[in-house]
Design a protein around this motif. Structure first.
Motif, PDB file in Angstrom:
ATOM      1  N   PHE A 146      -6.596 -11.625 -39.338  1.00  0.00           N
ATOM      2  CA  PHE A 146      -7.969 -11.152 -39.170  1.00  0.00           C
ATOM      3  C   PHE A 146      -8.080  -9.628 -39.120  1.00  0.00           C
ATOM      4  N   LYS A 147      -6.960  -8.937 -39.375  1.00  0.00           N
ATOM      5  CA  LYS A 147      -6.946  -7.462 -39.361  1.00  0.00           C
ATOM      6  C   LYS A 147      -7.394  -6.931 -37.994  1.00  0.00           C
ATOM      7  N   ILE A 148      -6.865  -7.521 -36.923  1.00  0.00           N
ATOM      8  CA  ILE A 148      -7.175  -7.087 -35.561  1.00  0.00           C
ATOM      9  C   ILE A 148      -6.140  -6.039 -35.148  1.00  0.00           C
ATOM     10  N   SER A 149      -6.602  -4.965 -34.546  1.00  0.00           N
ATOM     11  CA  SER A 149      -5.711  -3.847 -34.261  1.00  0.00           C
ATOM     12  C   SER A 149      -5.027  -3.917 -32.902  1.00  0.00           C
ATOM     13  N   ASP A 150      -5.546  -4.756 -31.984  1.00  0.00           N
ATOM     14  CA  ASP A 150      -5.002  -4.760 -30.622  1.00  0.00           C
ATOM     15  C   ASP A 150      -4.944  -6.185 -30.098  1.00  0.00           C
ATOM     16  N   LEU A 151      -3.746  -6.646 -29.707  1.00  0.00           N
ATOM     17  CA  LEU A 151      -3.552  -8.016 -29.228  1.00  0.00           C
ATOM     18  C   LEU A 151      -4.394  -8.324 -27.999  1.00  0.00           C
ATOM     19  N   ARG A 152      -4.666  -7.320 -27.186  1.00  0.00           N
ATOM     20  CA  ARG A 152      -5.411  -7.556 -25.948  1.00  0.00           C
ATOM     21  C   ARG A 152      -6.817  -8.092 -26.214  1.00  0.00           C
ATOM     22  N   LEU A 153      -7.373  -7.787 -27.373  1.00  0.00           N
ATOM     23  CA  LEU A 153      -8.713  -8.296 -27.710  1.00  0.00           C
ATOM     24  C   LEU A 153      -8.735  -9.817 -27.755  1.00  0.00           C
ATOM     25  N   ILE A 154      -7.614 -10.419 -28.095  1.00  0.00           N
ATOM     26  CA  ILE A 154      -7.549 -11.873 -28.213  1.00  0.00           C
ATOM     27  C   ILE A 154      -7.698 -12.544 -26.852  1.00  0.00           C
ATOM     28  N   PHE A 155      -7.216 -11.873 -25.777  1.00  0.00           N
ATOM     29  CA  PHE A 155      -7.216 -12.489 -24.453  1.00  0.00           C
ATOM     30  C   PHE A 155      -8.387 -12.059 -23.573  1.00  0.00           C
ATOM     31  N   GLU A 177       5.256  -5.999 -20.462  1.00  0.00           N
ATOM     32  CA  GLU A 177       4.103  -5.169 -20.142  1.00  0.00           C
ATOM     33  C   GLU A 177       3.040  -5.362 -21.211  1.00  0.00           C
ATOM     34  N   VAL A 178       1.778  -5.346 -20.800  1.00  0.00           N
ATOM     35  CA  VAL A 178       0.688  -5.550 -21.745  1.00  0.00           C
ATOM     36  C   VAL A 178       0.481  -4.290 -22.567  1.00  0.00           C
ATOM     37  N   ASP A 179       0.493  -4.450 -23.894  1.00  0.00           N
ATOM     38  CA  ASP A 179       0.128  -3.346 -24.789  1.00  0.00           C
ATOM     39  C   ASP A 179      -0.506  -3.944 -26.035  1.00  0.00           C
ATOM     40  N   ALA A 180      -0.614  -3.170 -27.094  1.00  0.00           N
ATOM     41  CA  ALA A 180      -1.331  -3.620 -28.296  1.00  0.00           C
ATOM     42  C   ALA A 180      -0.666  -4.799 -28.974  1.00  0.00           C
ATOM     43  N   THR A 181       0.635  -5.027 -28.726  1.00  0.00           N
ATOM     44  CA  THR A 181       1.341  -6.126 -29.395  1.00  0.00           C
ATOM     45  C   THR A 181       2.145  -7.003 -28.439  1.00  0.00           C
ATOM     46  N   HIS A 182       1.997  -6.812 -27.110  1.00  0.00           N
ATOM     47  CA  HIS A 182       2.767  -7.603 -26.138  1.00  0.00           C
ATOM     48  C   HIS A 182       1.870  -8.146 -25.027  1.00  0.00           C
ATOM     49  N   HIS A 212      -0.881  -0.391 -44.112  1.00  0.00           N
ATOM     50  CA  HIS A 212      -0.174  -0.753 -45.345  1.00  0.00           C
ATOM     51  C   HIS A 212       1.143   0.004 -45.490  1.00  0.00           C
ATOM     52  N   GLY A 213       1.882   0.101 -44.390  1.00  0.00           N
ATOM     53  CA  GLY A 213       3.215   0.670 -44.428  1.00  0.00           C
ATOM     54  C   GLY A 213       3.315   2.146 -44.132  1.00  0.00           C
ATOM     55  N   LYS A 214       2.197   2.814 -43.908  1.00  0.00           N
ATOM     56  CA  LYS A 214       2.229   4.263 -43.685  1.00  0.00           C
ATOM     57  C   LYS A 214       2.568   4.620 -42.238  1.00  0.00           C
ATOM     58  N   GLY A 215       2.293   3.731 -41.309  1.00  0.00           N
ATOM     59  CA  GLY A 215       2.528   4.009 -39.895  1.00  0.00           C
ATOM     60  C   GLY A 215       1.236   4.281 -39.154  1.00  0.00           C
ATOM     61  N   CYS A 216       1.012   3.538 -38.050  1.00  0.00           N
ATOM     62  CA  CYS A 216      -0.211   3.693 -37.259  1.00  0.00           C
ATOM     63  C   CYS A 216       0.066   3.159 -35.855  1.00  0.00           C
ATOM     64  N   PRO A 217      -0.885   3.302 -34.899  1.00  0.00           N
ATOM     65  CA  PRO A 217      -0.649   2.794 -33.539  1.00  0.00           C
ATOM     66  C   PRO A 217      -0.379   1.297 -33.480  1.00  0.00           C
ATOM     67  N   THR A 218      -1.010   0.527 -34.372  1.00  0.00           N
ATOM     68  CA  THR A 218      -0.815  -0.924 -34.346  1.00  0.00           C
ATOM     69  C   THR A 218       0.642  -1.299 -34.595  1.00  0.00           C
ATOM     70  N   CYS A 219       1.285  -0.626 -35.550  1.00  0.00           N
ATOM     71  CA  CYS A 219       2.688  -0.934 -35.873  1.00  0.00           C
ATOM     72  C   CYS A 219       3.633   0.060 -35.230  1.00  0.00           C
TER      73      CYS A 219
END
Length: 341
Positions: A322-331, A201-206, A269-276
């Protein structure tokens, strides 16, 4: 008649001095020297002259013709020079006017990272391989020690072409390991980038289509330390000195022992966020020592040779680079996003 010839000459000279275009010049030539022109009309009257007058008037008429023709040629040359000057003036370049900026395309950020990774591995003595995306299940699974019944072979996870599940869009670049082991002489060091396909499924990292980079080294006395040292060097060169990584035990059918490598989330930087997904870490690759069964299946003596392999997600590396927060931006091919890189 002599007065008529002189008048024609004077009228022609005056008219030619006022000419401004080549059309006007041609009109005057016809008027004075044409078959029905003024000079021709006078010459037709020569028959009325006496035998003594004809030579004199003939010479005078020739003199007038010669004068008009010479003036015509001079005027024609002058017009050409004026036209050339006008053309040069109209086409001249004003170097003080700002030039028109040309928009030059840029390489996609994902392929910028791929080129950098290729350079890193080429510098380490690796060969770059690219091959088929439509693969046999034998190479995509069986020869990689992924037996029948494994979840990765399910129709719900894989794009098959045939009813018997024998041909599919490759789910990983790992089949390149097998092709390299079957065709290349030892020792082997390869890097195999390419597209792979899974029913994610398409999400921020898939994404159901993404890019992997497969790396493999086979030689005598290869150890897990060589694998970890190589991968740490790669991420240090990609993300800079001090990049934090971690290796976690894992299981892959084609490696033993196996691990996954994470990099600390570039966003939080290891704290936890939507990207990770709140974990503080982003998984970038799976790796391990090549399973002896895989080596033996390709005719390599596992008691003499050993090797390691890894598969990393190119998009995730680009996210971190490039410090991009969402993989979908690439496509999504939004120029406003892509032109930043």
């Amino acid at each position: 008649m002599k007065e008529q010839l002189e008048k024609i000459r004077l009228d022609a000279m005056e008219a030619l001095d006022a000419v401004k275009t080549s059309d006007e010049l041609e009109a005057l030539r016809v008027r004075f020297l044409g078959k029905k022109g003024e000079l021709t009309a006078v010459l037709k009257m020569m028959g009325k002259l006496s035998a003594e007058e004809r030579p004199i008037m003939g010479q005078a008429a020739n003199n007038v013709r010669a004068a008009i023709e010479e003036k015509l040629e001079q005027t024609k040359t002058a017009l050409k020079e004026k036209m050339l000057e006008a053309k040069l003036a109209s086409e001249s370049v004003d170097v003080t006017i700002p030039g028109t900026q040309l928009k030059i395309g840029k390489k996609h950020p994902m392929y910028q990272v791929l080129d950098q990774i290729k350079d890193i591995f080429i510098g380490m003595g690796f060969e770059i391989l690219e091959d088929r995306e439509v693969e046999l299940a034998e190479y995509n699974f069986t020869k990689l020690n992924v037996e029948e019944g494994h979840p990765a072979r399910e129709w719900s996870d894989t794009f098959y072409f045939t009813e018997d599940s024998s041909i599919l869009l490759r789910t990983q670049t790992s089949p390149m390991q097998i092709h390299a082991m079957e065709t290349k002489q030892l020792p082997i060091r390869i890097l195999a980038p390419g597209r792979v396909y899974r029913k994610d499924e398409v999400d921020a990292t898939h994404s159901p289509m993404f890019h992997q980079i497969e790396g493999m080294a086979i030689d005598k006395n290869i150890t897990m330390a060589d694998l970890k040292g190589t991968l740490n060097e790669v991420v240090q060169q990609l993300y800079g000195e001090g990049t934090v990584t971690r290796f976690r035990p894992h299981h892959f059918p084609f490696t033993e022992p196996s691990c996954e490598m994470d990099i600390q989330c570039h966003k939080c930087h290891g704290k936890g966020c939507p990207t990770c997904k709140g974990e503080g870490w982003i998984e970038v690759l799976g790796a391990g020592m090549i399973h002896p069964k895989v080596l033996e299946g390709c005719g390599i003596d596992s008691t003499v040779y050993s090797g390691w392999a890894f598969g990393m997600g190119l998009e995730r590396l680009a996210l971190g680079h490039f410090k991009i927060s969402d993989l979908r931006l690439i496509f999504e091919n939004d120029v406003r996003f892509l032109e930043q890189f």
